[in-house]
Design an enzyme around this catalytic site. Sequence first.
Site, short mmCIF file in Angstrom:
data_model
loop_
_atom_site.label_atom_id
_atom_site.label_comp_id
_atom_site.label_asym_id
_atom_site.label_seq_id
_atom_site.Cartn_x
_atom_site.Cartn_y
_atom_site.Cartn_z
N ASP A 181 57.10 67.62 25.42
CA ASP A 181 57.77 67.13 26.62
C ASP A 181 59.25 67.44 26.66
OD1 ASP A 181 55.31 65.57 27.10
OD2 ASP A 181 56.08 64.33 25.47
N HIS A 198 42.70 101.16 36.60
CA HIS A 198 43.90 100.46 36.13
C HIS A 198 44.43 101.12 34.86
CE1 HIS A 198 46.65 97.12 36.24
NE2 HIS A 198 46.34 96.73 35.02
N ARG A 218 38.22 97.83 29.82
CA ARG A 218 38.15 96.44 30.26
C ARG A 218 37.17 96.42 31.41
NH1 ARG A 218 43.68 93.47 32.06
NH2 ARG A 218 43.15 94.56 33.98
N ARG A 252 49.58 99.01 43.58
CA ARG A 252 49.44 97.57 43.38
C ARG A 252 50.65 97.05 42.61
NH1 ARG A 252 44.80 99.82 41.23
NH2 ARG A 252 45.47 99.06 39.18
N CYS A 266 59.05 70.81 21.73
CA CYS A 266 58.04 69.74 21.68
C CYS A 266 57.21 69.75 22.97
CB CYS A 266 58.72 68.40 21.50
SG CYS A 266 59.85 68.33 20.08
N TYR A 326 60.90 68.39 15.21
CA TYR A 326 59.84 68.33 14.23
C TYR A 326 60.01 69.37 13.12
CZ TYR A 326 57.14 65.36 17.42
OH TYR A 326 56.71 64.34 18.23
#
Length: 390
Positions: free
Chosen positions: A323, A174, A142, A230, A321, A274
């Site tokens: 909300d 890391h 990375r 860390r 959903c 849903y």
Amino acid sequence: MSPSPVARAEIVVDLAVIRHNVATLRRAVDPEGAGTVRMMTVVKADGYGHGMVESAAAAREAGAEWLGVATVDEAMALRAAGDTGRVLCWLAVPGEGYADPVAADVDVTAATLPVLGEIAEAAHHLQRTARVQLKIDTGLSRGGATAADWPDLVAEAARLEERGLVRVTGIWSHFACSDEPDHPANDAQEEAFRHALDVAAAAGLRPEVRHLANSAGALLRPSSRFDLVRCGLASYGLDPAPGHTADLGLVPAMTVRATLALVKPIAAGAGVSYGHTWIAPQPTTVGLVPAGYGDGVPRHASNTAETWVGGKRRPVRGRICMDQFVVDLEGDQAEAGDEVVLFGIGRDGEPTAQDWAEACGTISYEIVTRIGGRFVRRHVQPDRGAEDPE
């Protein structure tokens, strides 16, 4: 503790718990109290969803010598909030600019010659010495310099040190698999890191700190502690390597809860939410929780996660959903206005962030970091009272 009267859904973060966790981790990685292993508390991504500035202050109070963030913006936000201690940031794009962090005495990371050049240019313009940490890729593939590029990077850093433009304060890398302590990559990465340190030393670099270990590495691999560890996730009381770490007494600092918006009976055969992915096999009662994926509640929790209502675990029924979502109260007495805990400490049996992670096929990092949206976040300190909600 009842939810705030103005909050239909809230995130409560206990800063005293963060202080406890950081102090506990410091003792774990430096059991003799010799001060040879320093602590960096990682507060990136808004303190893993706990509030960056508040979490950073709690970590400092618990003795964290360093703070870690990903971006320059995060580092500058800490400075703007009044933090004057050591801060390391490690993620920038070409041309982003280093004048602000160099001027603010933030330690910045270089993994390529062009980035190191940008940092030196900012230091030259400001007529001051930039604090730089060099990152080597030891196997995560990375960020970090490749093994082939490392000799040139450390040689250039040494030349810039001689010119007074930079001071190499650290060398770091890391882990990829530290949450799997028996994975062969851990030995390979530590060996590669030690070789990189030898190359840097041969170039004349004498960094203040050398660091490789994240939370899991710090707890499970003492040989990887070097001068500094860390600790991110563990600082917030979550297990960085479930099934492998000993019980140190870390406590989750975040509780996510809401107020039931509605409670109602439904008949056998009624479909919920849903797509009717859950059909009630018998008459039951359901409660409506006023939070959804628009607030960071994972849609993958549909039909898999559990909440806590009335002293019992209550399953999520149907799809989450945007909300809101529905929980099965299984015919028990409940009312609109009652508290529902999505996840919390787990001490009384309520689900934890780790439980939600397992239900969603992810990791607890994602659960706590993504939660937010319209939730009100409130910081409390039992020994000092509550702070204002955000």
